[in-house]
Scaffold this motif. Structure first.
Motif, PDB file in Angstrom:
ATOM      1  N   LYS A  84      -2.278 -14.997   3.995  1.00  0.00           N
ATOM      2  CA  LYS A  84      -3.165 -14.951   2.964  1.00  0.00           C
ATOM      3  C   LYS A  84      -2.824 -13.572   1.935  1.00  0.00           C
ATOM      4  CE  LYS A  84      -7.293 -15.406   4.396  1.00  0.00           C
ATOM      5  NZ  LYS A  84      -8.528 -14.890   5.036  1.00  0.00           N
ATOM      6  N   GLU A  85      -3.038 -13.673   0.707  1.00  0.00           N
ATOM      7  CA  GLU A  85      -2.790 -12.478  -0.176  1.00  0.00           C
ATOM      8  C   GLU A  85      -4.074 -11.750   0.029  1.00  0.00           C
ATOM      9  OE1 GLU A  85      -0.074 -11.901  -1.700  1.00  0.00           O
ATOM     10  OE2 GLU A  85       0.893 -13.499  -0.712  1.00  0.00           O
ATOM     11  N   ALA A  86      -4.324 -11.161   1.319  1.00  0.00           N
ATOM     12  CA  ALA A  86      -5.418 -10.298   1.487  1.00  0.00           C
ATOM     13  C   ALA A  86      -5.072  -9.091   2.267  1.00  0.00           C
ATOM     14  CB  ALA A  86      -6.570 -11.177   2.110  1.00  0.00           C
ATOM     15  N   TYR A  87      -5.903  -8.260   2.508  1.00  0.00           N
ATOM     16  CA  TYR A  87      -5.878  -6.880   3.362  1.00  0.00           C
ATOM     17  C   TYR A  87      -6.498  -6.753   4.491  1.00  0.00           C
ATOM     18  CZ  TYR A  87      -3.466  -5.237  -0.966  1.00  0.00           C
ATOM     19  OH  TYR A  87      -2.633  -5.075  -2.024  1.00  0.00           O
ATOM     20  N   THR A  88      -5.889  -6.347   5.435  1.00  0.00           N
ATOM     21  CA  THR A  88      -6.543  -5.844   6.805  1.00  0.00           C
ATOM     22  C   THR A  88      -6.420  -4.278   7.125  1.00  0.00           C
ATOM     23  OG1 THR A  88      -5.969  -7.949   8.008  1.00  0.00           O
ATOM     24  CG2 THR A  88      -6.465  -6.051   9.472  1.00  0.00           C
ATOM     25  N   LEU A  89      -7.399  -3.829   7.477  1.00  0.00           N
ATOM     26  CA  LEU A  89      -7.479  -2.360   7.745  1.00  0.00           C
ATOM     27  C   LEU A  89      -7.645  -2.128   9.079  1.00  0.00           C
ATOM     28  CD1 LEU A  89      -7.732   0.683   7.116  1.00  0.00           C
ATOM     29  CD2 LEU A  89     -10.285   0.351   6.706  1.00  0.00           C
ATOM     30  N   ALA A  90      -6.669  -1.682   9.819  1.00  0.00           N
ATOM     31  CA  ALA A  90      -6.461  -1.667  11.191  1.00  0.00           C
ATOM     32  C   ALA A  90      -6.488   0.019  11.689  1.00  0.00           C
ATOM     33  CB  ALA A  90      -5.209  -2.281  11.728  1.00  0.00           C
TER      34      ALA A  90
ATOM     35  N   ASP B 155     -10.773  -7.122   5.885  1.00  0.00           N
ATOM     36  CA  ASP B 155     -10.857  -7.410   7.190  1.00  0.00           C
ATOM     37  C   ASP B 155     -10.347  -6.173   7.959  1.00  0.00           C
ATOM     38  OD1 ASP B 155     -11.220 -10.025   6.581  1.00  0.00           O
ATOM     39  OD2 ASP B 155      -9.319 -10.606   7.141  1.00  0.00           O
ATOM     40  N   PHE B 156     -11.527  -5.861   9.175  1.00  0.00           N
ATOM     41  CA  PHE B 156     -11.421  -4.791   9.870  1.00  0.00           C
ATOM     42  C   PHE B 156     -10.681  -5.151  11.296  1.00  0.00           C
ATOM     43  CE2 PHE B 156     -15.056  -1.885   8.088  1.00  0.00           C
ATOM     44  CZ  PHE B 156     -14.141  -1.753   6.848  1.00  0.00           C
ATOM     45  N   GLN B 157      -9.863  -4.448  11.736  1.00  0.00           N
ATOM     46  CA  GLN B 157      -9.263  -4.689  13.062  1.00  0.00           C
ATOM     47  C   GLN B 157      -8.803  -3.592  13.990  1.00  0.00           C
ATOM     48  OE1 GLN B 157      -5.194  -6.460  12.695  1.00  0.00           O
ATOM     49  NE2 GLN B 157      -5.665  -8.027  14.358  1.00  0.00           N
ATOM     50  N   LEU B 158      -9.313  -3.395  15.241  1.00  0.00           N
ATOM     51  CA  LEU B 158      -8.892  -2.431  16.128  1.00  0.00           C
ATOM     52  C   LEU B 158      -7.682  -2.716  17.003  1.00  0.00           C
ATOM     53  CD1 LEU B 158     -12.446  -1.658  17.423  1.00  0.00           C
ATOM     54  CD2 LEU B 158     -11.289  -0.637  15.592  1.00  0.00           C
ATOM     55  N   VAL B 159      -6.796  -1.666  17.076  1.00  0.00           N
ATOM     56  CA  VAL B 159      -5.686  -1.737  18.102  1.00  0.00           C
ATOM     57  C   VAL B 159      -5.840  -0.598  19.071  1.00  0.00           C
ATOM     58  CG1 VAL B 159      -4.270  -3.201  16.612  1.00  0.00           C
ATOM     59  CG2 VAL B 159      -4.214  -0.707  16.342  1.00  0.00           C
ATOM     60  N   ASP B 160      -5.543  -0.675  20.262  1.00  0.00           N
ATOM     61  CA  ASP B 160      -5.824   0.279  21.304  1.00  0.00           C
ATOM     62  C   ASP B 160      -4.329   0.841  21.479  1.00  0.00           C
ATOM     63  OD1 ASP B 160      -5.614   0.931  24.239  1.00  0.00           O
ATOM     64  OD2 ASP B 160      -7.769   0.720  23.915  1.00  0.00           O
ATOM     65  N   ALA B 161      -4.250   2.171  21.964  1.00  0.00           N
ATOM     66  CA  ALA B 161      -2.936   2.867  21.992  1.00  0.00           C
ATOM     67  C   ALA B 161      -3.286   3.627  23.231  1.00  0.00           C
ATOM     68  CB  ALA B 161      -2.696   3.967  20.841  1.00  0.00           C
TER      69      ALA B 161
ATOM     70  N   ARG C 188      -1.360 -10.888   4.337  1.00  0.00           N
ATOM     71  CA  ARG C 188      -0.071 -10.187   4.064  1.00  0.00           C
ATOM     72  C   ARG C 188       0.038  -8.917   4.241  1.00  0.00           C
ATOM     73  NH1 ARG C 188       2.773 -10.943  -1.695  1.00  0.00           N
ATOM     74  NH2 ARG C 188       4.457  -9.205  -1.360  1.00  0.00           N
ATOM     75  N   PHE C 189      -1.106  -7.830   3.757  1.00  0.00           N
ATOM     76  CA  PHE C 189      -1.110  -6.634   3.696  1.00  0.00           C
ATOM     77  C   PHE C 189      -1.916  -5.886   4.734  1.00  0.00           C
ATOM     78  CE2 PHE C 189      -0.538  -8.217  -0.637  1.00  0.00           C
ATOM     79  CZ  PHE C 189       0.865  -7.453  -0.943  1.00  0.00           C
ATOM     80  N   VAL C 190      -1.273  -4.793   5.507  1.00  0.00           N
ATOM     81  CA  VAL C 190      -2.113  -4.174   6.590  1.00  0.00           C
ATOM     82  C   VAL C 190      -2.177  -2.713   6.271  1.00  0.00           C
ATOM     83  CG1 VAL C 190      -2.402  -3.639   8.876  1.00  0.00           C
ATOM     84  CG2 VAL C 190      -1.195  -5.856   8.387  1.00  0.00           C
ATOM     85  N   ILE C 191      -3.310  -2.080   6.282  1.00  0.00           N
ATOM     86  CA  ILE C 191      -3.684  -0.665   6.000  1.00  0.00           C
ATOM     87  C   ILE C 191      -3.701  -0.110   7.457  1.00  0.00           C
ATOM     88  CG2 ILE C 191      -5.117   1.004   4.996  1.00  0.00           C
ATOM     89  CD1 ILE C 191      -5.575  -1.195   2.815  1.00  0.00           C
ATOM     90  N   PHE C 192      -2.979   0.829   8.152  1.00  0.00           N
ATOM     91  CA  PHE C 192      -3.241   1.682   9.214  1.00  0.00           C
ATOM     92  C   PHE C 192      -3.945   2.688   8.808  1.00  0.00           C
ATOM     93  CE2 PHE C 192       0.211  -1.272   9.836  1.00  0.00           C
ATOM     94  CZ  PHE C 192      -0.017  -1.767  11.044  1.00  0.00           C
ATOM     95  N   ALA C 193      -4.999   3.266   9.845  1.00  0.00           N
ATOM     96  CA  ALA C 193      -5.646   4.456   9.782  1.00  0.00           C
ATOM     97  C   ALA C 193      -5.802   4.942  11.108  1.00  0.00           C
ATOM     98  CB  ALA C 193      -7.044   4.383   9.163  1.00  0.00           C
ATOM     99  N   SER C 194      -5.501   6.221  11.387  1.00  0.00           N
ATOM    100  CA  SER C 194      -5.849   6.976  12.564  1.00  0.00           C
ATOM    101  C   SER C 194      -7.339   6.837  13.011  1.00  0.00           C
ATOM    102  CB  SER C 194      -5.565   8.608  12.455  1.00  0.00           C
ATOM    103  OG  SER C 194      -4.057   8.373  12.602  1.00  0.00           O
ATOM    104  N   SER C 195      -7.655   6.629  14.121  1.00  0.00           N
ATOM    105  CA  SER C 195      -9.052   6.937  14.505  1.00  0.00           C
ATOM    106  C   SER C 195      -9.971   7.693  14.077  1.00  0.00           C
ATOM    107  CB  SER C 195      -9.165   6.707  16.048  1.00  0.00           C
ATOM    108  OG  SER C 195      -8.823   7.935  16.757  1.00  0.00           O
TER     109      SER C 195
END
Length: 210
Positions: free
Chosen positions: A2-8, A34-40, A70-77
């Motif tokens: 999808k031509e869309a964005y996820t903020l992780a 879209d919002f998404q959480l990834v555990d580190a 298609r696009f993923v924006i990563f942000a620190s917690s």
């Protein structure tokens, strides 16, 4: 795709500041993101449903695999977004270059269509630094533009600029932070790139932040 964005968000414990970061993003970016959480490597009692604790490079790769966008924006917690406009700035630049920074890797965007050429985050890196600039170097080597749109007050990055916090991270492992006091990633990075960079080893041994 999808031509869309996820903020992780990548996080290691510190769920209170993570919730504040999510709320600040909700208040300052379009609702169709879209919002998404990834555990580190959080503790068992944080908020993660994963069956094991991964490194940050593994978590970020997993995020890109799981989202249909298609696009993923990563942000620190501990990033707190201060005003609207940051998403639009990233969106415009990501249509030109597949790798976009807002000053540094506290907030950055990747175009997943670039992965077949530049590769995934290198999971040979353990928890800690250097794996993000590793991907940036590989992107540059295959001819992808890496742009830096700057921050301009769009967000603040917790206490990452606090000299005392930085010093403590080089001396001891803080349970809610990615470790910075080990040299495994540094040694691997230098060997991989045949680099003569002296690294942080002396500073880590002495507990310095320079």
């Amino acid at each position: 795709m999808k031509e869309a964005y996820t903020l992780a968000w990548s996080f290691r414990n510190r769920k209170e500041i993570l919730f504040e970061s999510i709320q600040s993003a909700h208040d300052t970016c379009p609702l169709d993101v879209d919002f998404q959480l990834v555990d580190a490597a959080s503790d068992d009692d944080t908020i993660c449903e994963s069956s094991y604790r991964s490194s940050l490079s593994e978590a970020w790769n997993l995020c890109m695999m799981l989202t249909e966008n298609r696009f993923v924006i990563f942000a620190s917690s501990d990033v707190l977004f201060q005003k609207s406009g940051w998403f639009e700035l990233l969106k415009v630049s990501s249509q030109i270059n597949p790798y976009v920074l807002m000053n540094n890797h506290a907030v950055f965007c990747l175009d997943k269509k670039s992965i077949p050429r530049m590769g995934w985050f290198d999971e040979n890196f353990k928890a800690g630094p250097h794996f993000d600039p590793d991907l940036m170097i590989r992107a540059s080597e295959v001819g992808f533009g890496v742009s830096n749109v700057g921050n301009d007050g769009y967000f603040i990055h917790g206490d990452e600029e606090d000299a005392q916090v930085a010093k403590e991270r080089h001396k001891t492992e803080m349970k809610d932070r990615l470790p910075m006091n080990g040299i495994y990633n540094e040694v691997y990075f230098k060997e991989k790139w045949k680099s003569a960079w002296p690294g942080w080893q002396d500073a880590i041994k002495e507990g310095r932040t320079d």
